[in-house]
Design a protein around this motif. Structure first.
Motif, PDB file in Angstrom:
ATOM      1  N   GLY A  13      48.676  59.064  56.318  1.00 46.59           N
ATOM      2  CA  GLY A  13      48.784  57.760  54.863  1.00 46.59           C
ATOM      3  C   GLY A  13      50.315  57.479  55.257  1.00 46.59           C
ATOM      4  O   GLY A  13      51.073  57.813  55.789  1.00 46.59           O
ATOM      5  N   ALA A  14      50.053  55.569  55.207  1.00 45.40           N
ATOM      6  CA  ALA A  14      50.896  54.450  55.415  1.00 45.40           C
ATOM      7  C   ALA A  14      51.126  53.855  53.684  1.00 45.40           C
ATOM      8  O   ALA A  14      51.148  52.648  54.318  1.00 45.40           O
ATOM      9  CB  ALA A  14      50.211  53.923  56.236  1.00 45.40           C
ATOM     10  N   ASP A  40      45.585  56.350  58.570  1.00 44.55           N
ATOM     11  CA  ASP A  40      45.307  55.635  57.121  1.00 44.55           C
ATOM     12  C   ASP A  40      44.391  55.137  57.026  1.00 44.55           C
ATOM     13  O   ASP A  40      43.773  54.584  57.824  1.00 44.55           O
ATOM     14  CB  ASP A  40      46.554  54.210  57.229  1.00 44.55           C
ATOM     15  CG  ASP A  40      46.570  53.861  55.865  1.00 44.55           C
ATOM     16  OD1 ASP A  40      46.790  54.847  54.707  1.00 44.55           O
ATOM     17  OD2 ASP A  40      45.956  52.674  55.409  1.00 44.55           O
ATOM     18  N   GLY A  47      49.260  50.755  51.578  1.00 42.93           N
ATOM     19  CA  GLY A  47      49.203  52.099  50.708  1.00 42.93           C
ATOM     20  C   GLY A  47      48.615  51.899  49.380  1.00 42.93           C
ATOM     21  O   GLY A  47      47.395  50.792  49.688  1.00 42.93           O
ATOM     22  N   ARG A 102      44.400  52.262  61.656  1.00 41.41           N
ATOM     23  CA  ARG A 102      42.914  51.998  60.067  1.00 41.41           C
ATOM     24  C   ARG A 102      42.403  51.832  60.401  1.00 41.41           C
ATOM     25  O   ARG A 102      42.058  50.589  61.726  1.00 41.41           O
ATOM     26  CB  ARG A 102      43.903  51.556  59.193  1.00 41.41           C
ATOM     27  CG  ARG A 102      44.653  49.974  59.319  1.00 41.41           C
ATOM     28  CD  ARG A 102      45.205  49.504  58.391  1.00 41.41           C
ATOM     29  NE  ARG A 102      45.906  50.482  57.633  1.00 41.41           N
ATOM     30  CZ  ARG A 102      47.382  50.328  57.887  1.00 41.41           C
ATOM     31  NH1 ARG A 102      47.845  49.295  59.133  1.00 41.41           N
ATOM     32  NH2 ARG A 102      48.193  50.183  57.087  1.00 41.41           N
ATOM     33  N   THR A 135      49.211  61.235  52.086  1.00 36.76           N
ATOM     34  CA  THR A 135      48.296  60.635  51.302  1.00 36.76           C
ATOM     35  C   THR A 135      48.172  60.244  49.635  1.00 36.76           C
ATOM     36  O   THR A 135      46.950  60.112  49.062  1.00 36.76           O
ATOM     37  CB  THR A 135      47.243  61.673  51.431  1.00 36.76           C
ATOM     38  OG1 THR A 135      47.763  63.676  50.891  1.00 36.76           O
ATOM     39  CG2 THR A 135      46.728  62.008  53.475  1.00 36.76           C
TER      40      THR A 135
END
Length: 358
Positions: A13-14, A40, A47, A102, A135
């Motif tokens: 997660g980013a 991500d 996000g 990503r 996340t």
């Protein structure tokens, strides 16, 4: 052929929590792509903010806190928050050379042997000694089940699908949910819709006065106690109540925020209560929140009987290799920053038995 790649830490997660964690990893000597990797699933930086509706301008955002090491300054309050924050996150990733990969979907995290974890993704498998899970919740919108829901002839959508108020022009709209999103949707939609009805499971609580440090600390403590017990976390706003600002006051005066208790069933053309009261509707908008996106951790069996994961600070009690950042008390933007630092500090202690991979 084994194409599993090894690192010391995987960050999933980013968003705010993931970037904060990556920053602190970098700052304490971990090198991206060598010692850690950030995965991500989103198409670009930002996000969950990148998916917010365009009418949610930066000026309407409650409590967006800058990421560590770089202030978010001079943002135009009239610009969509999705644009402002996506640009800010993009600049942040490049400035600190975080090398976010990503779009990468993480499908499962499993035991890998020799004390390592295997992170299975759409871009291959990573073997890691520690995991920072950041996340968030955006990918798990919560849809309550209600009798008759499947019979409704109109449109049903969730906050996650909300694109703005214009699409409700001339329609009768029922908004379900007593949080910040529900009230924002109502106030935006009311000038366009033929009629709006506000429904919540519990009476809304409006908070007057400043949200000072003491109030925030007490709210976080209540959320933290739940995750310590292995219960699903509640949002901080569910503890603090809704801020009674000028827009809310006007909505109360205009009757837009005239709340009704939760209906008992959905009918083909609206919603209905046990006393036979019926409200006709073309749209039901479920502003009913989100749940933590943790399904990929299921193979590790971290969930407690209460439905949540027991967490001390950011560390999963059942497995000290796993840190949940942006979960429970660290779900706020400032909380995510602090949690990222705490997680990295704890992981450095965990990995201290062996040198960081060269």
């Amino acid at each position: 052929m084994n194409n599993t790649r090894e690192v010391e830490v995987v960050v999933i997660g980013a968003g705010q929590a993931g970037l904060s964690s990556a920053y602190h990893l970098r700052r304490t000597g971990f090198e991206p792509d060598r010692d850690f990797v950030v995965l991500d699933h989103s198409p670009g930086p930002g996000g969950a903010w990148q998916f917010r509706w365009s009418s949610l301008t930066y000026g309407k955002v409650h409590g967006m806190h800058s990421l560590p090491g770089m202030e978010l300054t001079d943002a135009d309050p009239a610009r969509p928050s999705a644009e402002v924050i996506a640009e800010y996150f993009d600049t942040y990733e490049r400035t600190f050379d975080l090398r976010v990969r990503r779009p990468v979907d993480v499908t499962a995290v499993r035991e890998g042997g020799d004390g390592r974890l295997l992170v299975e993704t759409s871009d291959g498998t990573w073997s890691t000694r520690a995991l920072i899970n950041a996340t968030g919740t955006w990918d798990r919108p919560f849809w309550p089940r209600c009798p008759g829901q499947e019979t409704f002839r109109g449109r049903q959508l969730h906050t996650a699908q909300y694109a703005g108020p214009e699409e409700f022009a001339g329609l009768r709209v029922v908004v379900v949910g007593g949080g910040a999103s529900g009230t924002q949707h109502l106030l935006e939609i009311a000038p366009y819709a033929a009629a709006t009805t506000w429904v919540t499971r519990r009476p809304p609580v409006f908070r007057e006065g400043p949200f000072d440090e003491n109030v925030g600390r007490a709210a976080v403590a209540l959320v933290e106690e739940r995750v310590r017990q292995g219960l699903p976390p509640r949002s901080v706003v569910s503890v603090t109540g809704l801020p009674l600002n000028d827009a809310i006051r006007q909505g109360l005066r205009d009757g837009v925020l005239d709340r009704l208790p939760m209906f008992d069933r959905v009918t083909p053309d609206g919603v209905e209560w046990r006393d036979q009261r019926h409200v006709a509707a073309d749209v039901i908008l479920w502003a009913t929140g989100f749940r933590a996106a943790l399904d990929h951790l299921a193979p590790l069996r971290l969930r407690e009987p209460g439905g949540g994961i027991r967490v001390e600070e950011t560390r999963a009690v059942a497995d000290p290799r796993i840190h949940l950042v942006g979960y429970g008390p660290s779900a706020s933007t400032i909380g995510a920053n602090r949690a990222g630092r705490a997680a990295v500090r704890d992981i450095r202690r965990l990995l201290a038995t062996e040198p960081v991979a060269a």
